[in-house]
Design a protein around this motif. Structure first.
Motif, short mmCIF file in Angstrom:
data_model
loop_
_atom_site.label_atom_id
_atom_site.label_comp_id
_atom_site.label_asym_id
_atom_site.label_seq_id
_atom_site.Cartn_x
_atom_site.Cartn_y
_atom_site.Cartn_z
N VAL A 38 0.85 -1.19 0.00
CA VAL A 38 0.00 0.00 0.00
C VAL A 38 0.88 1.24 0.00
CG1 VAL A 38 -1.74 1.26 1.33
CG2 VAL A 38 -1.79 -1.24 1.28
N PRO A 39 0.69 2.15 -0.94
CA PRO A 39 1.44 3.41 -0.90
C PRO A 39 1.06 4.18 0.36
CG PRO A 39 0.18 3.21 -2.95
CD PRO A 39 -0.23 2.08 -2.08
N LEU A 40 2.05 4.71 1.05
CA LEU A 40 1.82 5.39 2.32
C LEU A 40 2.28 6.84 2.25
CD1 LEU A 40 3.21 2.63 4.71
CD2 LEU A 40 0.80 3.11 4.24
N ASP A 41 1.44 7.73 2.76
CA ASP A 41 1.84 9.11 2.99
C ASP A 41 2.33 9.15 4.43
OD1 ASP A 41 2.08 11.79 3.61
OD2 ASP A 41 -0.03 12.26 3.34
N LEU A 42 3.63 9.22 4.62
CA LEU A 42 4.21 9.11 5.96
C LEU A 42 3.83 10.27 6.87
CD1 LEU A 42 7.74 7.80 4.98
CD2 LEU A 42 5.74 6.48 5.71
N GLY A 43 3.22 11.30 6.32
CA GLY A 43 2.76 12.42 7.11
C GLY A 43 1.29 12.32 7.50
N GLY A 44 0.66 11.22 7.13
CA GLY A 44 -0.77 11.03 7.44
C GLY A 44 -0.98 10.59 8.88
N GLU A 45 -2.20 10.16 9.14
CA GLU A 45 -2.56 9.66 10.46
C GLU A 45 -2.56 8.14 10.43
OE1 GLU A 45 -6.26 11.51 11.59
OE2 GLU A 45 -5.25 13.41 11.97
N LEU A 46 -2.08 7.54 11.52
CA LEU A 46 -2.01 6.09 11.64
C LEU A 46 -2.60 5.68 12.98
CD1 LEU A 46 -0.88 3.66 10.02
CD2 LEU A 46 1.23 3.89 11.35
N VAL A 47 -3.53 4.72 12.94
CA VAL A 47 -4.23 4.27 14.14
C VAL A 47 -3.95 2.78 14.33
CG1 VAL A 47 -6.47 4.05 15.29
CG2 VAL A 47 -6.07 5.95 13.68
N CYS A 48 -3.50 2.40 15.51
CA CYS A 48 -3.27 0.98 15.79
C CYS A 48 -4.47 0.39 16.53
CB CYS A 48 -1.99 0.78 16.60
SG CYS A 48 -2.02 1.43 18.28
#
Length: 177
Positions: free
Chosen positions: A159-169
């Motif tokens: 999956v292409p990722l925007d490393l500046g986005g939001e990430l929820v675990c």
């Protein structure tokens, strides 16, 4: 001579699991909680043996990470450690090579939370620091995990990722990241 073997938790006997827990207790100088150990179970373990002695351990378990409106299947790395007498010999690299093979073959991305001193190992292997905000899906809803922002690294796979986005675990007891 050292040898890396991989096996799922279900395929490891009690003696091997005990040896791994004892090793990690020593590696983390007594700072490995029962919850930390539990986080390392239920997936694939990379075990580094020197003869009959376990000198290194790492595991990858499945977690769900929410990103861009999708629930991604993440190979989450846990319990990486090499016995103090065996460090600086490339053993952690060998353990990670085994786990990354599993991550690339089975998951949308890899993820982990790294200490400052371990961070160079991962970034040299292509793991990317997450630059956006992190959160956890808790029993009370989504909660910000600002203290974890600087420690989360990802290994893009499918999956292409925007490393500046939001990430929820996903939620778990103890350290959520």
């Amino acid at each position: 001579m050292t040898e890396v073997r991989t096996a799922h938790t279900a395929d490891l006997d009690a003696a091997t699991l005990t040896a791994a827990r004892v090793l990690l207790d020593e590696v983390f100088e007594g700072d490995l909680s029962d919850q930390d150990w539990d986080h390392a179970l239920g997936g694939v373990h990379a075990l580094l043996w020197e003869g009959e002695r376990l000198v290194g351990h790492a595991s990858v378990v499945q977690r769900r990470l929410l990103y861009g409106g999708r629930a991604l299947r993440a190979g989450y790395v846990e319990g990486v450690g090499v016995h103090p007498d065996h460090r600086r010999r490339g053993h952690a690299t060998r353990l990670m090579t085994a786990l990354e093979h599993t991550i690339r073959g089975a998951y949308d991305l890899g993820a982990l939370s790294a200490s400052d001193e371990a961070r160079p190992l991962y970034t040299a292997r292509g793991w990317r620091p997450w630059q956006g905000r992190t959160f956890a899906l808790t029993p009370l809803g989504i909660a910000r995990t600002e203290e974890e922002d600087a420690g989360v690294l990802v290994l893009p796979v499918r999956v292409p990722l925007d490393l500046g986005g939001e990430l929820v675990c996903d939620w778990r007891d103890g350290d959520v990241w």
